[in-house]
Design a protein around this motif. Structure first.
Motif, PDB file in Angstrom:
ATOM      1  N   THR A   1      45.217   9.589  16.585  1.00  0.00           N
ATOM      2  CA  THR A   1      45.648  10.970  16.805  1.00  0.00           C
ATOM      3  C   THR A   1      44.785  11.732  17.806  1.00  0.00           C
ATOM      4  N   ASP A   2      44.101  11.037  18.673  1.00  0.00           N
ATOM      5  CA  ASP A   2      43.319  11.755  19.674  1.00  0.00           C
ATOM      6  C   ASP A   2      44.233  12.645  20.508  1.00  0.00           C
ATOM      7  N   LYS A   3      43.739  13.808  20.844  1.00  0.00           N
ATOM      8  CA  LYS A   3      44.533  14.781  21.599  1.00  0.00           C
ATOM      9  C   LYS A   3      43.701  15.331  22.761  1.00  0.00           C
ATOM     10  N   PRO A   4      44.342  15.829  23.795  1.00  0.00           N
ATOM     11  CA  PRO A   4      43.591  16.401  24.923  1.00  0.00           C
ATOM     12  C   PRO A   4      43.134  17.828  24.628  1.00  0.00           C
ATOM     13  N   ASN A   5      42.394  17.976  23.528  1.00  0.00           N
ATOM     14  CA  ASN A   5      41.961  19.315  23.131  1.00  0.00           C
ATOM     15  C   ASN A   5      40.448  19.473  23.229  1.00  0.00           C
ATOM     16  N   TYR A   6      39.802  18.672  24.077  1.00  0.00           N
ATOM     17  CA  TYR A   6      38.366  18.836  24.283  1.00  0.00           C
ATOM     18  C   TYR A   6      38.074  18.962  25.773  1.00  0.00           C
ATOM     19  N   SER A   7      36.968  19.599  26.067  1.00  0.00           N
ATOM     20  CA  SER A   7      36.515  19.765  27.451  1.00  0.00           C
ATOM     21  C   SER A   7      35.024  19.475  27.501  1.00  0.00           C
ATOM     22  N   TYR A   8      34.519  19.227  28.718  1.00  0.00           N
ATOM     23  CA  TYR A   8      33.114  18.872  28.896  1.00  0.00           C
ATOM     24  C   TYR A   8      32.310  20.072  29.401  1.00  0.00           C
ATOM     25  N   GLU A   9      31.082  20.213  28.861  1.00  0.00           N
ATOM     26  CA  GLU A   9      30.154  21.244  29.317  1.00  0.00           C
ATOM     27  C   GLU A   9      28.772  20.628  29.473  1.00  0.00           C
ATOM     28  N   LEU A  10      28.095  21.008  30.546  1.00  0.00           N
ATOM     29  CA  LEU A  10      26.746  20.508  30.809  1.00  0.00           C
ATOM     30  C   LEU A  10      25.730  21.619  30.557  1.00  0.00           C
ATOM     31  N   TYR A  11      24.685  21.292  29.784  1.00  0.00           N
ATOM     32  CA  TYR A  11      23.574  22.209  29.518  1.00  0.00           C
ATOM     33  C   TYR A  11      22.337  21.672  30.242  1.00  0.00           C
ATOM     34  N   LYS A  12      21.728  22.503  31.079  1.00  0.00           N
ATOM     35  CA  LYS A  12      20.500  22.101  31.743  1.00  0.00           C
ATOM     36  C   LYS A  12      19.342  22.932  31.215  1.00  0.00           C
ATOM     37  N   TYR A  13      18.270  22.239  30.777  1.00  0.00           N
ATOM     38  CA  TYR A  13      17.063  22.878  30.276  1.00  0.00           C
ATOM     39  C   TYR A  13      15.889  22.531  31.189  1.00  0.00           C
ATOM     40  N   MET A  14      15.035  23.511  31.419  1.00  0.00           N
ATOM     41  CA  MET A  14      13.826  23.297  32.204  1.00  0.00           C
ATOM     42  C   MET A  14      12.603  23.655  31.381  1.00  0.00           C
ATOM     43  N   ALA A  15      11.439  23.159  31.806  1.00  0.00           N
ATOM     44  CA  ALA A  15      10.197  23.426  31.091  1.00  0.00           C
ATOM     45  C   ALA A  15       9.946  24.930  30.989  1.00  0.00           C
ATOM     46  N   ASN A  16       9.423  25.329  29.848  1.00  0.00           N
ATOM     47  CA  ASN A  16       9.043  26.730  29.604  1.00  0.00           C
ATOM     48  C   ASN A  16      10.224  27.692  29.667  1.00  0.00           C
ATOM     49  N   ASP A  17      11.429  27.166  29.489  1.00  0.00           N
ATOM     50  CA  ASP A  17      12.618  28.015  29.460  1.00  0.00           C
ATOM     51  C   ASP A  17      13.478  27.561  28.293  1.00  0.00           C
ATOM     52  N   GLN A  18      13.523  28.371  27.250  1.00  0.00           N
ATOM     53  CA  GLN A  18      14.265  27.995  26.047  1.00  0.00           C
ATOM     54  C   GLN A  18      15.771  28.180  26.196  1.00  0.00           C
ATOM     55  N   ASN A  19      16.196  28.834  27.261  1.00  0.00           N
ATOM     56  CA  ASN A  19      17.618  29.074  27.478  1.00  0.00           C
ATOM     57  C   ASN A  19      18.175  28.073  28.477  1.00  0.00           C
ATOM     58  N   ALA A  20      19.408  27.667  28.254  1.00  0.00           N
ATOM     59  CA  ALA A  20      20.033  26.662  29.105  1.00  0.00           C
ATOM     60  C   ALA A  20      20.969  27.306  30.116  1.00  0.00           C
ATOM     61  N   ASP A  21      21.081  26.655  31.269  1.00  0.00           N
ATOM     62  CA  ASP A  21      22.162  26.955  32.206  1.00  0.00           C
ATOM     63  C   ASP A  21      23.370  26.138  31.769  1.00  0.00           C
ATOM     64  N   ILE A  22      24.504  26.796  31.581  1.00  0.00           N
ATOM     65  CA  ILE A  22      25.693  26.133  31.057  1.00  0.00           C
ATOM     66  C   ILE A  22      26.736  25.995  32.163  1.00  0.00           C
ATOM     67  N   HIS A  23      27.295  24.779  32.288  1.00  0.00           N
ATOM     68  CA  HIS A  23      28.220  24.498  33.379  1.00  0.00           C
ATOM     69  C   HIS A  23      29.452  23.775  32.834  1.00  0.00           C
ATOM     70  N   PRO A  24      30.614  24.436  32.759  1.00  0.00           N
ATOM     71  CA  PRO A  24      31.859  23.736  32.409  1.00  0.00           C
ATOM     72  C   PRO A  24      32.232  22.773  33.534  1.00  0.00           C
ATOM     73  N   LEU A  25      32.633  21.566  33.173  1.00  0.00           N
ATOM     74  CA  LEU A  25      33.016  20.548  34.146  1.00  0.00           C
ATOM     75  C   LEU A  25      34.491  20.191  33.942  1.00  0.00           C
ATOM     76  N   SER A  26      35.289  20.375  34.980  1.00  0.00           N
ATOM     77  CA  SER A  26      36.716  20.120  34.864  1.00  0.00           C
ATOM     78  C   SER A  26      37.290  19.758  36.224  1.00  0.00           C
ATOM     79  N   ILE A  27      38.490  19.178  36.204  1.00  0.00           N
ATOM     80  CA  ILE A  27      39.239  18.857  37.418  1.00  0.00           C
ATOM     81  C   ILE A  27      40.566  19.599  37.339  1.00  0.00           C
ATOM     82  N   PRO A  28      40.884  20.431  38.303  1.00  0.00           N
ATOM     83  CA  PRO A  28      42.123  21.206  38.250  1.00  0.00           C
ATOM     84  C   PRO A  28      43.349  20.320  38.051  1.00  0.00           C
ATOM     85  N   GLY A  29      44.169  20.667  37.066  1.00  0.00           N
ATOM     86  CA  GLY A  29      45.419  19.967  36.832  1.00  0.00           C
ATOM     87  C   GLY A  29      45.292  18.630  36.131  1.00  0.00           C
ATOM     88  N   LYS A  30      44.059  18.273  35.689  1.00  0.00           N
ATOM     89  CA  LYS A  30      43.863  16.981  35.033  1.00  0.00           C
ATOM     90  C   LYS A  30      43.033  17.158  33.770  1.00  0.00           C
TER      91      LYS A  30
END
Length: 536
Positions: free
Chosen positions: A255-284
């Protein structure tokens, strides 16, 4: 004495030589149920022997505690095999992983202090020459779960940077229901000196479920976490279900469905907050995605895609993503036909699959396991996507119900790239591998020579036509030439039922276009090391 067998069995089409080491037998107290590779060093090959870990409804077959490391010489003879005995202040420690870092071997171990509600992580070196632990154990992590009333256990994940100068330890605290209670990470240099840590890594999402899927650390010590965001819990917990009627029977649903998407979290030293980047391809819909940090604050992404709102893979893709501008460049896609993807499912299987899902037009039930992008000797690049289904098989015997994990590894797709990372061609290698409870004998290893790719893998055959039971087939070496043409030769015949079975996914590549891998019998008594050399 090592046994050499020239590769000319069964209408030989591929030039290879098979060398076999001596057949060895374990003591019952040293019985292991899996063998993985630790690579080469100073002319020796090293393998890690995994102990039996008790699972409900399974019979214990030997040791349930410690790992062993085996050392083999160039003639594939066992020089020594030693147990990794872990202790700290007279306390027995649990092995949490063995990591190869350049010429060093690092053993991670842990101890749970139930009184203080803390889980301690230790690291120490292992001497490849003596096969003994170096007495330099040190505390590298202290996880406090006192406020987590549902806490049950901790899962650790390790990653190494491309230049082997940084080590990422990512941990997840779980409940008895395998719910994530907390996640965090430590980043070390190659001497296992702590560079920085973040003990409260939290994904930010609205609704549904989020899970981390891939982990990377770059040469500067920055951490990249790739996650899947599921729109709802319904799909998150679903998997393939196999009933006693067999593979893709009337009782099966996927029953897998196309209801998930990918997101990238980047962490750097001395920074507890992440840069968040949704990754997608238009129309796919991105079915499977992996990535590699490339420097200049960018990543190279690759994987397999489906049409929007579909789960069935349609082709492969690559693109570069700039983390500063948050822009995609160099998108390349290559479509494959439905017939090519589904050709190894017979009409009955395909009909049963479609009948078990909402969308009756789907043609591909598989997920795809992605290997890293690699470069051939002629400069061409490629990545491999392996079809996979995981789930549960249910059998009933009288009043007893038995649940078994199922693992099915199917065909391989080789996605070829040019120097600009554009897809030039997608080739396919046909195989089918089905096993219950473990995937020890599934999957593959690959070698490259003169632009050709060579694969070693096992095959399995249905003994009743529906995968309720299986027979072991032949073990193959296969070649995909520069034009994508497939040829196969047998190096282990299916008639050799009592001989050890190759564990191909743990192969150790050699500089002479050969690969060393381990073998083990199904009763876990006998094991062996073999080498396949490409001679053409």
């Amino acid at each position: 004495m090592a046994l050499c067998i020239a590769g000319f069995v069964h209408a030989q089409q591929i030039g290879f030589k098979l060398t076999s080491g001596k057949l060895l037998r374990d003591k019952i107290t040293e019985r292991t149920v899996d063998i993985s590779s630790l690579g080469n060093l100073n002319g020796y090959s090293y393998f890690l022997y995994h102990p039996f870990i008790a699972v409900f409804n399974q019979v214990s077959v030997g040791s349930t505690e410690n790992f062993y490391i085996g050392k083999f010489d160039k003639n594939l003879n066992l020089v020594k095999r030693a147990e990794i005995e872990l202790k700290q202040d007279k306390k027995e420690l649990t092995c949490e992983g063995v990591l190869r870092l350049k010429d060093e071997c690092i053993v991670f171990s842990s101890f749970q202090n139930t009184k203080d509600k803390k889980h301690y992580l230790f690291a120490q070196n292992f001497n490849f020459n003596t096969l003994q632990l170096v007495p330099n154990i040190k505390l590298v992590g202290e996880l406090d779960y006192g406020s987590l009333h549902k806490y049950n256990n901790t899962i650790f994940h390790y990653e190494i940077s491309a230049d082997s100068s940084k080590v990422l330890v990512f941990y997840t605290l779980l409940s008895k229901k395998n719910e994530t209670l907390n996640t965090g990470m430590y980043v070390f240099n190659q001497e296992m000196k702590l560079l920085w840590k973040n003990l409260n890594v939290t994904a930010k999402f609205a609704g549904g479920v989020f899970e981390y899927d891939r982990f990377r650390v770059d040469n500067e010590g920055n951490v990249y976490l790739l996650g899947k965001h599921y729109a709802d819990k319904e799909n998150y917990y679903d998997a393939a279900h196999f009933k006693d009627r067999g593979f893709f029977s009337n009782d099966v649903y996927y029953t897998d469905k196309p209801n998930y998407s990918y997101e990238l979290y980047k962490y750097m030293a001395n920074d507890q907050n992440a840069d968040i980047h949704p990754l997608s391809i238009p129309g796919k819909f991105i079915r499977s995605l992996s990535f590699t940090p490339t420097g200049n604050n960018s990543i190279f992404c690759f994987g397999m895609y489906a049409k929007s709102e579909k789960i069935s893979v349609e082709g492969g893709f690559t693109f570069t993503y700039d983390l500063t501008t948050k822009q995609m460049t160099g998108l390349s896609t290559k479509e494959m036909s439905k017939e090519l993807i589904s050709q190894d499912l017979d009409p009955t299987e395909l009909k049963r699959f479609r009948r078990s899902i909402d969308n009756k037009q789907e043609w591909d039930p598989f997920a795809y396991i992605l290997d890293k992008v690699k470069t051939k000797s002629n400069g061409d690049r490629y990545f491999i996507a392996e079809q996979y289904i995981g789930g549960t098989k249910t059998e009933r015997s009288g009043n007893m119900t038995i649940y078994s994990a199922i693992h099915m590894h199917n065909d391989l797709y080789v996605v070829n790239l040019n120097n600009e990372n554009q897809i030039t061609r997608i080739d396919k290698l046909h195989k089918r591998q089905y096993w219950l409870n473990t995937d020890t004998y599934n999957s593959y290893s690959s070698i490259e020579k003169n632009g050709n790719l060579y694969f070693i893998y096992n095959s399995f055959e249905a003994s009743d036509g529906m995968f309720k039971n299986i027979d072991v087939g032949n073990s193959y070496i296969a070649r995909l030439d520069a034009n994508g043409k497939e040829q196969k030769s047998i190096f282990r015949k299916k008639e050799d039922k009592d001989s050890p079975m190759p564990i191909p996914r743990n192969g150790i590549l050699q500089t002479d276009h050969s690969i060393i891998f381990s073998l083990m019998t199904f009763n876990y008594k006998d094991y062996q090391v073999q080498k396949i050399s490409i001679t053409e």
